[in-house]
Write an enzyme that holds these catalytic residues in place. Structure first.
Site, short mmCIF file in Angstrom:
data_model
loop_
_atom_site.label_atom_id
_atom_site.label_comp_id
_atom_site.label_asym_id
_atom_site.label_seq_id
_atom_site.Cartn_x
_atom_site.Cartn_y
_atom_site.Cartn_z
N ASP A 233 -20.42 -20.17 -31.91
CA ASP A 233 -20.38 -21.35 -32.75
C ASP A 233 -18.97 -21.93 -32.64
O ASP A 233 -18.03 -21.23 -32.25
CB ASP A 233 -20.71 -20.96 -34.19
CG ASP A 233 -20.51 -22.10 -35.16
OD1 ASP A 233 -21.05 -23.19 -34.93
OD2 ASP A 233 -19.80 -21.89 -36.17
N ASP B 8 -19.80 -18.26 -38.30
CA ASP B 8 -19.23 -18.09 -39.64
C ASP B 8 -20.23 -18.38 -40.76
O ASP B 8 -19.95 -18.08 -41.91
CB ASP B 8 -18.05 -19.06 -39.82
CG ASP B 8 -18.52 -20.51 -39.87
OD1 ASP B 8 -18.44 -21.13 -40.94
OD2 ASP B 8 -18.98 -21.03 -38.83
N ASP C 249 -17.16 -24.67 -35.08
CA ASP C 249 -16.37 -24.94 -36.27
C ASP C 249 -16.18 -23.69 -37.13
O ASP C 249 -17.14 -23.03 -37.51
CB ASP C 249 -17.03 -26.02 -37.11
CG ASP C 249 -17.17 -27.34 -36.35
OD1 ASP C 249 -16.54 -27.48 -35.29
OD2 ASP C 249 -17.93 -28.22 -36.81
#
Length: 274
Positions: free
Chosen positions: A19, A192, A21
């Protein structure tokens, strides 16, 4: 997208999916280019302030489903009518100044480790491909999967052709695995957010990075590794020797993020109204 310098023991059947961001970079890539877009005449002061506020919420509250939807709606509405060629030019011209300082040193070390083991590296993000693909090239990854906005007469329509989010991320991973021969049971994934649970569950080796509360709970319940990245530095400095800090306090990290985001938001308002 391919990278060079693969090791002799390359294993094409294994990929590491990252991922973007708050996993590879410290902020929202969709909002990172707000300042150059403002300088290019694409957005007004009100939009800049709104983007700064969205960035603040993203930094402090994480990317739960409601927050991601608000961010998506803000970005697609803001981009409606923008010339595609102008966006590509701005991103290419400002990429290193805007994004490079946001890249987590720990993320680049982890990417390099996977590449040294002969693993393919894939960047997969809900942000637009106009931003994600250049970031992927900068990082030297093998492939990118990102959201695609519809284009009419060379301008963004404000509608999404493909939203690389939630279960759609896992679908994109399975499609890529089928195309390139990845064995997902042997693959790795890093994220996250709890919204990326389908992405993490699709591979045999999931890892939570800077996880939000819900993902931390899920990772703990499943015995998944949990990493904390807190060193955003320029890529040119990433080889500078420094102690690894993968086990930092989550409370400390949140406090630093809050101070930094609040300072940025206040500075931006003063700057625009000066």
């Amino acid at each position: 997208m391919t990278s060079t310098g693969r090791s002799a023991n390359a294993r094409p059947g294994v990929a590491a999916f990252f991922d973007l961001d708050k996993t590879v970079i410290a902020r929202s890539s969709a909002l990172a280019f707000t300042k150059p877009f403002y300088s290019g005449g694409l957005i007004n002061r009100r939009s800049v302030i709104k983007s700064a506020y969205a960035q603040l919420l993203f930094t402090l509250t994480g990317a739960d489903e409601d927050q991601v939807e608000k961010l998506r709606a803000h970005v697609t509405d803001m981009c409606r009518g923008w010339p595609v060629d102008q966006i590509n030019s701005i991103v290419q011209e400002t990429l290193h100044d805007i994004v490079e300082p946001l890249v987590f040193a720990e993320a680049t070390e982890l990417i390099a480790n996977h590449q040294a083991r002969g693993h393919a590296v894939v960047l997969i993000s809900a942000s637009g491909r106009e931003m994600v693909e250049p970031i992927g090239e900068m990082l030297g990854v093998d492939a990118v999967r990102a959201s695609r906005m519809a284009v009419t007469d060379g301008r963004y329509s404000g509608e999404l052709e493909f939203y690389c989010y939630g279960t759609a991320k896992a679908d994109a991973m399975r499609e890529l695995a089928e195309q390139l021969g990845y064995d997902l049971a042997e693959c790795y994934a890093y994220s996250d957010s709890i919204t990326d649970l389908p992405m993490l569950a699709a591979v045999g080796h999931p890892t939570a990075v800077n996880p939000d509360r819900a993902l931390r709970k899920e990772a703990t319940a499943n015995g998944w590794p949990i990493l904390a990245f807190d060193r955003p530095v320029g890529l040119s400095d990433r080889l500078t020797p420094s102690p690894r800090t993968l086990a930092v306090s989550a409370a400390t990290g949140a406090g630093v993020a809050a101070i930094g985001a609040a300072f940025y938001y206040g500075w931006l308002r003063r700057r625009l109204h000066a």
